[in-house]
Design a protein around this motif. Sequence first.
Motif, PDB file in Angstrom:
ATOM      1  N   HIS A 261      56.414  42.112  19.739  1.00 50.48           N
ATOM      2  CA  HIS A 261      57.401  42.212  21.375  1.00 50.48           C
ATOM      3  C   HIS A 261      56.940  41.404  22.448  1.00 50.48           C
ATOM      4  O   HIS A 261      56.966  41.697  23.375  1.00 50.48           O
ATOM      5  CB  HIS A 261      57.685  43.793  21.718  1.00 50.48           C
ATOM      6  CG  HIS A 261      58.578  45.054  20.616  1.00 50.48           C
ATOM      7  ND1 HIS A 261      58.482  45.224  19.724  1.00 50.48           N
ATOM      8  CD2 HIS A 261      59.736  44.674  20.331  1.00 50.48           C
ATOM      9  CE1 HIS A 261      59.047  46.162  18.967  1.00 50.48           C
ATOM     10  NE2 HIS A 261      60.191  45.529  19.657  1.00 50.48           N
ATOM     11  N   ASN A 262      56.199  40.866  22.228  1.00 55.01           N
ATOM     12  CA  ASN A 262      55.934  39.744  23.052  1.00 55.01           C
ATOM     13  C   ASN A 262      56.568  38.135  23.034  1.00 55.01           C
ATOM     14  O   ASN A 262      57.047  37.566  21.315  1.00 55.01           O
ATOM     15  CB  ASN A 262      54.118  39.396  22.687  1.00 55.01           C
ATOM     16  CG  ASN A 262      53.523  40.752  23.727  1.00 55.01           C
ATOM     17  OD1 ASN A 262      53.561  40.656  24.518  1.00 55.01           O
ATOM     18  ND2 ASN A 262      52.998  40.953  22.685  1.00 55.01           N
ATOM     19  N   GLY A 263      56.878  37.302  24.591  1.00 59.68           N
ATOM     20  CA  GLY A 263      57.854  35.719  23.216  1.00 59.68           C
ATOM     21  C   GLY A 263      58.940  36.451  23.668  1.00 59.68           C
ATOM     22  O   GLY A 263      59.655  35.925  22.330  1.00 59.68           O
ATOM     23  N   LEU A 264      59.175  36.922  24.872  1.00 55.85           N
ATOM     24  CA  LEU A 264      61.309  36.624  24.951  1.00 55.85           C
ATOM     25  C   LEU A 264      61.738  35.897  25.064  1.00 55.85           C
ATOM     26  O   LEU A 264      61.417  34.411  25.562  1.00 55.85           O
ATOM     27  CB  LEU A 264      61.570  37.127  26.316  1.00 55.85           C
ATOM     28  CG  LEU A 264      62.470  37.749  26.526  1.00 55.85           C
ATOM     29  CD1 LEU A 264      63.453  38.817  25.801  1.00 55.85           C
ATOM     30  CD2 LEU A 264      63.387  37.893  28.604  1.00 55.85           C
ATOM     31  N   ILE A 265      62.548  35.415  24.095  1.00 55.01           N
ATOM     32  CA  ILE A 265      63.154  34.010  23.717  1.00 55.01           C
ATOM     33  C   ILE A 265      64.452  34.237  23.539  1.00 55.01           C
ATOM     34  O   ILE A 265      65.684  33.867  23.787  1.00 55.01           O
ATOM     35  CB  ILE A 265      62.787  33.500  22.384  1.00 55.01           C
ATOM     36  CG1 ILE A 265      63.082  34.460  21.208  1.00 55.01           C
ATOM     37  CG2 ILE A 265      61.537  33.014  21.617  1.00 55.01           C
ATOM     38  CD1 ILE A 265      63.598  33.990  19.974  1.00 55.01           C
ATOM     39  N   GLY A 266      64.878  35.132  24.378  1.00 60.25           N
ATOM     40  CA  GLY A 266      66.949  35.809  24.655  1.00 60.25           C
ATOM     41  C   GLY A 266      67.082  37.078  24.903  1.00 60.25           C
ATOM     42  O   GLY A 266      66.051  37.475  24.244  1.00 60.25           O
TER      43      GLY A 266
END
Length: 121
Positions: free
Chosen positions: A99-104
Motif C-alpha cells: 500500500h505504498n505508491g498511491l496511483i489513483g
Amino acid sequence: MKRTITYEQNIDIGYIYITPQAEHMKIKETIELDVNECVNVDIDQEGRVAGLELFAEESKVLRNVPVYENELSLRLTDQEILSTYQLSGVEFQFSTPDHNGLIGFTIVDPLRYNITRKKPF
C-alpha cells in the motif's frame, strides 16, 4: 470531470479533491489512511471522502498530469495496481503490495457521492 489537485514541491505536500463539490464541503475529521501514514483523508459531515492530503514520497506523484480521469476515477500514473484499500465508498489504488505508491482511486459507491454516470450519445 476536472478535479482540483495542488502540489507544493518545496515542502512535498499535495492535495486532491475527490469531487469538484468537495472544495466547498465542511470537513468533519481528518484521518490517516490505515495502510499508509503518508496519506491523510478528509471526511465530510456525511461520512464521505472529501479529499486526500499526500505527504513526502506519496506527494511526488502529483507532479504529473493525470493519465486518466472521469467522474468516478483518477489515475495519476499508468503503473500496475498491486494493492487496494477501501474507505467510505472509495477504493485507493497503490503500485506496491504494501500500500505504498498511491496511483489513483475509484469511487465505488457513486450514489453516496451523488454521482450519476453520463450516458453515451
